[in-house]
Design a protein around this motif. Structure first.
Motif, PDB file in Angstrom:
ATOM      1  N   TYR A   1       0.861  -1.188   0.000  1.00  0.00           N
ATOM      2  CA  TYR A   1       0.000   0.000   0.000  1.00  0.00           C
ATOM      3  C   TYR A   1       0.893   1.232   0.000  1.00  0.00           C
ATOM      4  O   TYR A   1       1.843   1.303   0.781  1.00  0.00           O
ATOM      5  CB  TYR A   1      -0.882   0.027   1.255  1.00  0.00           C
ATOM      6  CG  TYR A   1      -1.816  -1.158   1.362  1.00  0.00           C
ATOM      7  CD1 TYR A   1      -2.897  -1.293   0.488  1.00  0.00           C
ATOM      8  CD2 TYR A   1      -1.627  -2.139   2.338  1.00  0.00           C
ATOM      9  CE1 TYR A   1      -3.759  -2.387   0.586  1.00  0.00           C
ATOM     10  CE2 TYR A   1      -2.478  -3.231   2.437  1.00  0.00           C
ATOM     11  CZ  TYR A   1      -3.542  -3.347   1.563  1.00  0.00           C
ATOM     12  OH  TYR A   1      -4.385  -4.424   1.660  1.00  0.00           O
ATOM     13  N   LYS A   2       0.569   2.187  -0.881  1.00  0.00           N
ATOM     14  CA  LYS A   2       1.351   3.426  -0.899  1.00  0.00           C
ATOM     15  C   LYS A   2       0.437   4.607  -0.637  1.00  0.00           C
ATOM     16  O   LYS A   2      -0.555   4.798  -1.356  1.00  0.00           O
ATOM     17  CB  LYS A   2       2.004   3.609  -2.276  1.00  0.00           C
ATOM     18  CG  LYS A   2       3.196   2.720  -2.506  1.00  0.00           C
ATOM     19  CD  LYS A   2       4.100   3.295  -3.617  1.00  0.00           C
ATOM     20  CE  LYS A   2       5.389   2.504  -3.728  1.00  0.00           C
ATOM     21  NZ  LYS A   2       5.176   1.110  -4.194  1.00  0.00           N
ATOM     22  N   GLY A   3       0.766   5.396   0.381  1.00  0.00           N
ATOM     23  CA  GLY A   3       0.004   6.618   0.639  1.00  0.00           C
ATOM     24  C   GLY A   3       0.190   7.582  -0.523  1.00  0.00           C
ATOM     25  O   GLY A   3       1.265   7.602  -1.139  1.00  0.00           O
ATOM     26  N   THR A   4      -0.843   8.372  -0.827  1.00  0.00           N
ATOM     27  CA  THR A   4      -0.712   9.291  -1.972  1.00  0.00           C
ATOM     28  C   THR A   4      -0.177  10.665  -1.542  1.00  0.00           C
ATOM     29  O   THR A   4       0.058  11.519  -2.384  1.00  0.00           O
ATOM     30  CB  THR A   4      -2.071   9.504  -2.689  1.00  0.00           C
ATOM     31  OG1 THR A   4      -2.946  10.198  -1.795  1.00  0.00           O
ATOM     32  CG2 THR A   4      -2.700   8.195  -3.121  1.00  0.00           C
ATOM     33  N   VAL A   5      -0.012  10.846  -0.231  1.00  0.00           N
ATOM     34  CA  VAL A   5       0.442  12.153   0.273  1.00  0.00           C
ATOM     35  C   VAL A   5       1.965  12.118   0.456  1.00  0.00           C
ATOM     36  O   VAL A   5       2.494  11.169   1.030  1.00  0.00           O
ATOM     37  CB  VAL A   5      -0.271  12.476   1.616  1.00  0.00           C
ATOM     38  CG1 VAL A   5       0.237  13.769   2.212  1.00  0.00           C
ATOM     39  CG2 VAL A   5      -1.785  12.538   1.404  1.00  0.00           C
ATOM     40  N   ASP A   6       2.664  13.147  -0.059  1.00  0.00           N
ATOM     41  CA  ASP A   6       4.135  13.156  -0.055  1.00  0.00           C
ATOM     42  C   ASP A   6       4.730  13.173   1.341  1.00  0.00           C
ATOM     43  O   ASP A   6       5.686  12.458   1.629  1.00  0.00           O
ATOM     44  CB  ASP A   6       4.662  14.426  -0.753  1.00  0.00           C
ATOM     45  CG  ASP A   6       4.270  14.459  -2.215  1.00  0.00           C
ATOM     46  OD1 ASP A   6       3.919  13.396  -2.753  1.00  0.00           O
ATOM     47  OD2 ASP A   6       4.312  15.563  -2.814  1.00  0.00           O
ATOM     48  N   ASN A   7       4.155  14.056   2.180  1.00  0.00           N
ATOM     49  CA  ASN A   7       4.777  14.354   3.450  1.00  0.00           C
ATOM     50  C   ASN A   7       3.856  13.884   4.578  1.00  0.00           C
ATOM     51  O   ASN A   7       2.694  14.277   4.626  1.00  0.00           O
ATOM     52  CB  ASN A   7       4.952  15.888   3.486  1.00  0.00           C
ATOM     53  CG  ASN A   7       5.643  16.360   4.728  1.00  0.00           C
ATOM     54  OD1 ASN A   7       5.721  15.632   5.741  1.00  0.00           O
ATOM     55  ND2 ASN A   7       6.128  17.587   4.687  1.00  0.00           N
TER      56      ASN A   7
END
Ligand code: PMP
Length: 371
Positions: free
Chosen positions: A289-295
């Motif tokens: 799973y990859k979060g879509t938010v950079d920070n």
């Protein structure tokens, strides 16, 4: 017992069970009055007590100072996008806008639609709104009448976790998707507004908290009566028939936060707990799973956005989740992937069910993703 699903929709969203139960008890006869709130005159003493109670509870919850007043309006946050520049900008005056997502962008666009000057202070559109524009990139204009921003970007899963120093006395905030999710220092704002349908109640009412001196402003000649804040301010939100039932339900939601949750600091604790459970599942998934938010500092407590290794797996995840009574998980089309909206009333059990499912789904599909 009625069977309820876990609703992860971005809004309208889950309401607390106790609110629904009280509304059900009151449905045919509100507190023995012999009629439903839906059938009551908005000028009756019964309704007067309902709207005043809702307002008083909101004032207590947010610690709203005497300098500000609560208004219950209609037309959604979208109508506010137009009312703000129409009321607060005279010809030749300018508003500053921080563009951190689709709604903030729409607010800016609408100021132009109504013929006002709207300056872009900063935008994260270049990176598909995957972060909040950093404070040191803002280009505030020296003569803007207000700075407008959106505190939680419903679509992109970002939020301002700290209130920035705006360097301006007249800050206006679209709090539609994180209103009442945490304590807020209302004195720092000229105006806060929020459509109710995520954290405050059902659709149909827009809550505005306005500084009293700002409620007097009518920047545009011949502004229709209903579009002036002053109209609603002078008549305590009863100039015309208000969305009376929606306001009543909001009052029950405010009571739930006050009496069952224990106020906004407790609400924030619970929201942190729920959101970190999903963020941990993302961060501990070895990249499945990859979060879509950079920070990580910009991560929303209300809308958790992430992607699986392929769009096919995203679709499968959503389909399988539905079989486990979890609905509304599809990400917005400009982001894709998954969006789990876990507003105030979304139960902890729903989040636990999602996190367990995430683990199970990852174990089943990890190999094919790596193949
Ligand atoms: N602002 C934000 C942050 C939102 O999430 C939404 C709705 N999703 C809106 C504005 C628009 O609200 P409404 O539909 O009440 O006009």
């Amino acid at each position: 017992m009625v069977e309820r699903i876990f609703n992860f929709s971005a809004g309208p969203a889950t309401l607390p069970d106790s609110v629904m139960a009280e509304a059900q008890t009151d449905m045919m006869s509100w507190k023995g009055a012999g009629l439903s709130v839906m059938e009551m005159s908005h000028r009756s003493k019964e309704y007067d007590s309902i709207i005043k109670d809702a307002e008083a509870r909101l004032v207590r919850l947010l610690n709203i100072p005497d300098t500000h007043k609560v208004l219950f309006l209609q037309g959604g946050a979208n109508t506010q996008f137009a009312m703000i520049p129409l009321n607060f900008l005279a010809d030749g005056e300018k508003g500053d806008y921080i563009i951190s997502g689709e709604w903030a962008k729409k607010a800016h666009k609408e100021a132009k639609v109504v013929g006002k000057q709207a300056n872009v202070v900063a935008s994260s559109e270049d990176s598909n709104f995957s972060h909040i524009p950093a404070r040191n990139t803002w280009n505030l204009s020296s003569d803007a009448k207000y700075v407008h921003y959106c505190s939680n970007n419903t679509i992109y899963g970002t939020c301002y976790n700290e209130l920035p120093d705006f360097g301006h006395n007249n800050v206006i905030c679209d709090m539609s998707s994180d209103f009442l999710s945490r304590p807020v220092d209302v004195s720092k704002f000229a105006m806060i507004y929020a459509g109710a349908q995520k954290n405050a109640g059902p659709a149909g009412v827009t809550i505005v908290i306005i500084r009293k001196d700002w409620a007097e402003k009518i920047g545009t000649p011949n502004l229709p009566t209903m579009l002036k804040y002053k109209t609603h301010f002078d008549k305590d939100s009863l100039y015309n028939t208000p969305p009376s039932y929606s306001i009543y339900i909001c009052g029950l939601v405010f009571k739930w936060i006050e009496e069952e949750i224990g106020g906004l600091s407790k609400m924030l604790e619970l929201n942190r707990k729920k959101s970190s459970m999903i963020y941990n599942a993302i961060d501990n998934s070895a990249g499945f799973y990859k979060g879509t938010v950079d920070n990580k500092n910009d991560r929303s407590l209300m809308n958790v956005t992430f992607k699986l290794p392929t769009p096919e797996l995203d679709a499968k995840f959503i389909e399988e989740a539905k079989k486990r009574k979890m609905s509304g998980l599809k990400g917005y089309r400009t982001v894709g992937g998954i969006r789990a909206s876990i507003y105030n009333a979304h139960p902890l059990k729903g989040v636990e069910t999602l996190v367990d499912f995430m683990e199970e789904f990852r174990k089943t599909h990890e190999k094919e993703a790596n193949a």
